[in-house]
Enzyme design. Structure first.
Site, short mmCIF file in Angstrom:
data_model
loop_
_atom_site.label_atom_id
_atom_site.label_comp_id
_atom_site.label_asym_id
_atom_site.label_seq_id
_atom_site.Cartn_x
_atom_site.Cartn_y
_atom_site.Cartn_z
N SER A 109 -48.79 11.03 12.95
CA SER A 109 -47.83 11.59 11.98
C SER A 109 -48.39 11.70 10.56
CB SER A 109 -46.52 10.80 12.01
OG SER A 109 -45.89 10.94 13.28
N GLU B 102 -53.23 9.93 24.79
CA GLU B 102 -52.63 10.87 25.76
C GLU B 102 -53.50 10.98 27.01
OE1 GLU B 102 -52.16 14.06 22.98
OE2 GLU B 102 -50.59 12.92 21.96
N LYS C 73 -54.96 19.38 20.48
CA LYS C 73 -54.38 19.04 21.78
C LYS C 73 -54.29 20.30 22.65
CE LYS C 73 -52.17 15.17 19.51
NZ LYS C 73 -51.10 14.18 19.50
N GLY D 34 -46.78 11.99 16.90
CA GLY D 34 -45.78 13.03 17.14
C GLY D 34 -44.34 12.58 16.90
N GLU E 72 -54.98 5.02 16.18
CA GLU E 72 -53.76 5.83 16.33
C GLU E 72 -52.71 5.02 17.06
OE1 GLU E 72 -54.76 10.35 16.18
OE2 GLU E 72 -54.84 9.68 18.25
N HIS F 138 -58.39 9.34 23.71
CA HIS F 138 -57.09 9.56 23.07
C HIS F 138 -56.00 8.94 23.94
CE1 HIS F 138 -53.57 11.48 21.39
NE2 HIS F 138 -54.29 11.76 20.32
N ASN G 20 -56.86 17.62 15.58
CA ASN G 20 -56.83 17.60 17.05
C ASN G 20 -55.72 18.55 17.50
OD1 ASN G 20 -56.59 17.07 19.76
ND2 ASN G 20 -55.86 14.95 19.50
P1 13P Z 1 -49.64 13.85 15.28
O1 13P Z 1 -50.37 14.06 13.97
O2 13P Z 1 -49.02 15.10 15.80
O3 13P Z 1 -48.72 12.68 15.20
O4 13P Z 1 -50.76 13.48 16.38
C1 13P Z 1 -51.70 12.51 16.07
C2 13P Z 1 -52.76 12.53 17.11
O5 13P Z 1 -52.54 12.16 18.25
C3 13P Z 1 -54.08 13.04 16.73
O6 13P Z 1 -55.03 12.78 17.69
#
Ligand code: 13P
Length: 250
Positions: free
Chosen positions: A212, A99, A12, A172, A166, A97, A10
């Site tokens: 992560s 976010e 983003k 992150g 997640e 997601h 992903n």
């Molecule tokens: P990270 O791997 O950067 O922690 O992000 C995970 C994520 O949100 C994937 O959708």
């Protein structure tokens, strides 16, 4: 039928034209041995989906998007429909997601409508769920994820769906749950998915872990029961790290 592992990147809100070279490099490194073991997809920003099609087809890496609107078309400035993504060459779309749930106030009902739209368009939705740190500390992680599964999955999913667990606090941050916590959550999620979909479908849905995931921890996380792959954020931006994670399945 054993579940085929899925490693999904992903990106983003990252990626310019030059980043297409990373997708090309992923395709080049996705050899026959790894193809036997796991499916790989990358979800770049919508601006790159159409451009990535040729690259991903050449390397047999799949292509996904990061969000879609519930409707097929209409007066919704700035939005992109599942039908448009399918038409551009995507075969997956991430929905719900954390976010997007946070930045765009997406509720379970909205996420469910988006997942339904994806299935209507012939895309496989990757439906994201996960608790916040406060919810985990309050002992509510299972309850929160169970409710998200109940509310975000279409009850009558005519096609394939993927669920991604997640934990919000692991995204992150470099933090990950213990392997025991991952095992407990994924087993619980599988039960709840079966309760939602019925007919034995719970056993067929791939449940990805995200948050992560790095080359250094991919093997142990992917080795946990009921973990059928990874949804990778930051480490999916370079072919080197993404392929090192996928190599957990080699
Ligand atoms: P990270 O791997 O950067 O922690 O992000 C995970 C994520 O949100 C994937 O959708």
């Amino acid at each position: 039928m054993p579940r085929r592992p899925l490693v999904a990147g992903n990106w983003k809100m990252n990626g310019l034209l030059a980043s297409l070279a990373e997708i090309a490099a992923m395709g080049a490194a996705y050899d026959d041995v790894l193809k036997e073991k796991a499916e790989l997809i990358v979800c770049p920003p919508a601006t790159l989906v159409g451009l990535a099609v040729e690259l991903t087809a050449r390397g047999a890496i799949g292509l996904g998007a990061q969000d879609c609107h519930p409707l097929a078309s209409g007066a919704h400035t700035g939005d992109i429909s599942a039908e448009m993504l399918k038409n551009a060459g995507a075969s997956y779309v991430i929905v719900g997601h954390s976010e997007r749930r946070a930045d765009h106030a997406e509720t379970d009902a909205i996420v469910q409508a988006k997942a339904t739209a994806a299935l209507r368009a012939g895309l496989t939705p990757i439906i994201c769920v996960g608790e916040t740190r406060a919810e985990r500390e309050a002992g509510d992680a299972l309850g929160v994820v169970g409710a998200q599964i109940e509310g975000s999955l279409p009850a009558d999913a005519p096609g394939t769906i993927v669920v991604a667990y997640e934990p919000v606090w692991a995204i992150g941050t470099g933090l990950t749950p213990t392997l025991a916590d991952v095992a407990q959550m994924h087993a619980f999620a599988r039960e709840r998915i079966e309760a939602r979909l019925g007919g034995g479908k719970g056993a067929t849905v791939r449940i990805l872990y995200g948050g992560s995931v790095k080359p250094a921890n991919a093997r142990e996380l992917m080795g946990v029961g009921n973990v059928d792959g990874a949804l990778v954020g930051g480490a999916s931006l370079t072919a080197k790290d993404f392929m090192a994670i996928a190599d957990a399945y080699r």
